[in-house]
Structure formats: structure tokens, C-alpha cells
Design an enzyme around this catalytic site. Structure first.
Site, PDB file in Angstrom:
ATOM      1  N   LYS A   1      -5.903 -55.336  51.561  1.00  0.00           N
ATOM      2  CA  LYS A   1      -5.256 -54.200  52.240  1.00  0.00           C
ATOM      3  C   LYS A   1      -3.737 -54.247  52.138  1.00  0.00           C
ATOM      4  CE  LYS A   1      -7.760 -51.925  53.250  1.00  0.00           C
ATOM      5  NZ  LYS A   1      -8.537 -51.115  52.250  1.00  0.00           N
TER       6      LYS A   1
ATOM      7  N   HIS B   1      -7.898 -61.774  45.346  1.00  0.00           N
ATOM      8  CA  HIS B   1      -7.422 -61.965  46.717  1.00  0.00           C
ATOM      9  C   HIS B   1      -7.438 -63.445  47.087  1.00  0.00           C
ATOM     10  CE1 HIS B   1      -7.353 -57.734  47.460  1.00  0.00           C
ATOM     11  NE2 HIS B   1      -8.638 -57.571  47.598  1.00  0.00           N
TER      12      HIS B   1
ATOM     13  N   SER C   1      -5.142 -51.544  58.714  1.00  0.00           N
ATOM     14  CA  SER C   1      -5.888 -51.057  57.558  1.00  0.00           C
ATOM     15  C   SER C   1      -7.195 -51.828  57.388  1.00  0.00           C
ATOM     16  CB  SER C   1      -5.035 -51.184  56.294  1.00  0.00           C
ATOM     17  OG  SER C   1      -5.712 -50.671  55.171  1.00  0.00           O
TER      18      SER C   1
ATOM     19  N   GLY D   1      -1.909 -44.686  53.567  1.00  0.00           N
ATOM     20  CA  GLY D   1      -0.917 -45.150  52.610  1.00  0.00           C
ATOM     21  C   GLY D   1       0.512 -45.040  53.100  1.00  0.00           C
TER      22      GLY D   1
END
Length: 427
Positions: free
Chosen positions: A186, A241, A271, A391
């Protein structure tokens, strides 16, 4: 120096016998040779005991050495002022000790054949958490609460497997011509994949409109991504990640271009909450408060944000690493994209750059089914979901309470102490 500690890269060290200059130089430049023996421990895990054993083995049981030379001279610490000086003056092979966490350890270790010893004590005896810094020495896995656990970090249960995680982390080969995108979840991963895809295709939109983003830039640690990358020829674009200590060690000996993108952790938290709330593939939080607690404890996918960024920050001074932020990308996308092109050695015409800028905008990405999760099966979600939710920067202010924000700030100051001011744009 605060609270009696010398802070360096978010880690507290003693103020006596240590200095910022030596820590910085030792972590970045100290050369470990093939013939060296390196003893790594968390404090109070049996360091001195094992130094004594290693010294007696070295002297074939003769006690003269251990009875005439102090323990810190026999096996100097790589990170202390005196130890670093002594090791640099000593002719090899060396016996050395260190309490450094994995992400701060001299990277020369990963390309050497030096012998490393890693004794581990239960956390109750060390007064803290116990994590073996060498991932190949521990193989723990359980599936509980809808998570796949690997090396103390939990992953989604769908699309991941213990076998692939183990093999990818230990054996995956990153080549000099590869481009590696690393993020904490995120933090702008999909946005950056869109940008890199468009740069790769000189602004042409055919690729981004015909191939899903997870195939354009496969994840190293997922089952499908790992298989795809191993079958792919030529320069590869890949994503991950993975926290620093689990990342394939081949990276440290390669010239691959690495882009690390970071984001305000409060926005990451919000998020992440919305994302996990709609996913059927993992345990769903009952409320933002519950997810807040999970996040602060590092009990979320890929573990602690604080550990993730502290680990990868240790690579930021390398020539083949570009550090970016979600905030600067949103504030000035054109200049940021130009920086990326320069880093990758890619020259675009003004028209091609305009196309990259236009087609990587959130407005366009929302309409691109290859970039917004629209092609995924609807039964994976509890309700309609697109990866491009808002965003924006600072949305956390619309969600976190004053008490939550203050609690977060307190932990942040503790965890991120020692980093230079201005490094993180949200501060």
C-alpha cells in the site's frame, strides 16, 4: 543522543565505546574476508561463552591465549570504536563478534565465504524478541487466523506457499540487467509498475492495456510470480514486498537497479485497512481500531512497517538504489518520472514522457482493467473493489482519531530515531 542512547538508523546503541561515524563506516564499508569467522548474537544470548569456546578451538585447547588476552581483543566487535579499529589493523584470518541487526550488517558478508555462527536464546532469557538473522537456519511455518507464517512474518494463504517462499528467499538469482521494485504494501506499488511499464515501452500503451500488472512485473515471492520470473529471458521487471532480511542475497552481489518507494505510514495504515476489509483471502478486521492495533504490532501482511523501512534504508546510499516517496510522486510526477528515467538510463522524447505521465495517472489507471484488479474474480472480494481507491496524501487525517494519531507518533519517534531530518517527506 537521547535517553542515554546513541541512535543510528532507528536502533539505540550505548553512548560509550560507540560513535555515529564508526557505525556508519563499519556498516557500509567494512570488508569481511573468506577466511574470517563471524559470531553474531543478540545481546545476552551467550556471546562471551561462545567467544571462549571459539578461542579454545582456535588454540587447540591451549589456555594461554584466553588467560592473557581480554575477550574483546580476541574477538573484537565490528561496530565498536576500538573493535573496528583493531580489526582493520589485524592481519587475517579474523575472529570477530557483532550484535548488529541483519539489515545493518556489512554487505560484504553476503558475498564472502566467511563462517558465521548464530547462537539463539529464547526471548524470555534475552529480554526481547528473538529472530535468527540467517533465514536458512529456521524453518517455522503454521497456518493460523487465515495467514501463512514464514520466518516470523505472515503472508496471504492464497498464491503463496512455504516451499516457494523458502526457495525464492534463499536461491532466486537477480541479474545485473534486472529492475527490482521493492515496497511495503500500500505504498504505491501498482502505480510505480504502471510508470515503469510505460517507460519500458517508450510511452506505448499496448502492453499496459493487454497484460495484467502482476504479469508485467511479477512478485518474486508469490507462487505464480516466482515461476514466471524463472522462465523469463532477458532484462526482467519484478516486484516484491519482502522485508530486507528475507530478500534474495543475490541482490547484494548484482548491479540490478533497485527502486524503493515509501509512503507516510499513517496513509499506509488506512489504505491497508480498506484493502484487507474487502479481501476474502485473509482475516478481515472488525474495525479500523482493530486494524490500527494489528499495524502497530506488525501483525499484518509482510510484518512491521518500521522494520521494513529501517531494513531497506540501509541500502539507500548505493548507486544502484533509487529511493522515492509516494508523496513526491504525487506532488511532482513529471520530475519524479524524469529521475526514474535517468536512474534507469532510459531516454524518452517529450512526447513519450507526456504519454507516461498521462497514462500512469490515477484517472487513467482506474479505467484500465489490466491495472485496477477488475480482471480478478469477484468472489475474492466482499464488495466491488478497485486497487485505485483515492490515491491521495494525508487521507489518514479523515480516519484516525487524535488519540490514535498521538499514539502512532509516539511509537514512530521511538522506532525511527536516528534517521536524518528531511529523509522522509511526511515528517
Amino acid at each position: 543522543m537521547t535517553d542515554g542512547y546513541l541512535w543510528f538508523e532507528g536502533i539505540g546503541f550505548p553512548v560509550v565505546g560507540y560513535s555515529y561515524e564508526v557505525l556508519k563506516e563499519a556498516c557500509a564499508q567494512f570488508v569481511i574476508k573468506d577466511e574470517d569467522i563471524v559470531l553474531v548474537t543478540y545481546p545476552k544470548s551467550g556471546t562471551h561463552w561462545l567467544v571462549e569456546i571459539l578461542c579454545l578451538i582456535h588454540s587447540h585447547g591451549d589456555t594461554k591465549w584466553i588467560r592473557s588476552v581480554a575477550i574483546w581483543d580476541r574477538s573484537p566487535w565490528t561496530e565498536t570504536d576500538d573493535g573496528y579499529k583493531l580489526l582493520n589493523e589485524r592481519e587475517g584470518p579474523w575472529l570477530m563478534s557483532s550484535h548488529l541487526p541483519f539489515h545493518l550488517f556489512p554487505k560484504s558478508l553476503f558475498t564472502s565465504k566467511a563462517k558465521s555462527s548464530l547462537p539463539v536464546s529464547p526471548p524470555t532469557s534475552t529480554g526481547g524478541h528473538c529472530r535468527n538473522p540467517c533465514t536458512s537456519h529456521r524453518e517455522l511455518i503454521t497456518m493460523t487466523d487465515g495467514y501463512l507464517w514464514f520466518e516470523g512474518i505472515h503472508f496471504p494463504v492464497v498464491g503463496y506457499s512455504y516451499e516457494v517462499l523458502k526457495e525464492a528467499c534463499a536461491q532466486f538469482v537477480i541479474k545485473d540487467e534486472d529492475t527490482v521494485l521493492v515496497t511495503y504494501p500500500k505504498s504505491g506499488t501498482n502505480w510505480m509498475i504502471e510508470i515503469l511499464s510505460l517507460i519500458h515501452s517508450n510511452g506505448d500503451t499496448k502492453w499496459i492495456r493487454s497484460v495484467p500488472f502482476w504479469e508485467r512485473s511479477p512478485w518474486i515471492e508469490t507462487d505464480d510470480g516466482y515461476k514466471c520470473l524463472n522462465e523469463r529471458e532477458g532484462p526482467r521487471l519484478m516486484s516484491s514486498h519482502l522485508p530486507f532480511h528475507l530478500f534474495p542475497k543475490s541482490l547484494f552481489a548484482s548491479k540490478a537497479k533497485v527502486i524503493y518507494i515509501m509512503r507516510n505510514p499513517k496513509d499506509v495504515l488506512v489504505s491497508g485497512y480498506y484493502h484487507q476489509s474487502v479481501m476474502k483471502l485473509c482475516k478481515q478486521p472488525e474495525s479500523l481500531e482493530q486494524y490500527f492495533q494489528w499495524f502497530m504490532q506488525g501483525n499484518v501482511h509482510y510484518g512491521s512497517w518500521f522494520e521494513h523501512i529501517r531494513g531497506w534504508m540501509s541500502m539507500r546510499h548505493r548507486e544502484n538504489v533509487l529511493l522515492l516517496s509516494y508523496e513526491e510522486l504525487q506532488k511532482d510526477p513529471r520530475s519524479t518520472i524524469e529521475r526514474i528515467c535517468q536512474f534507469l538510463g532510459k531516454k524518452l522524447t517529450p512526447e513519450e514522457l507526456d504519454s507516461v505521465l498521462k497514462n500512469s495517472s490515477f484517472q487513467v489507471m482506474k479505467q484500465n482493467k489490466m491495472s485496477n484488479y477488475e480482471t480478478l474474480p469477484v468472489d475474492l472480494f466482499t464488495r466491488p473493489f478497485l486497487i485505485t481507491r483515492k490515491g491521495i496524501c494525508g487521507d489518514w487525517k479523515n480516519h484516525l482519531t487524535v488519540a490514535q494519531a498521538e499514539a502512532f507518533d509516539k511509537v514512530y519517534q521511538e522506532k525511527m530515531a536516528g534517521f536524518s531530518k528531511g529523509l522522509f517527506p511526511w515528517e
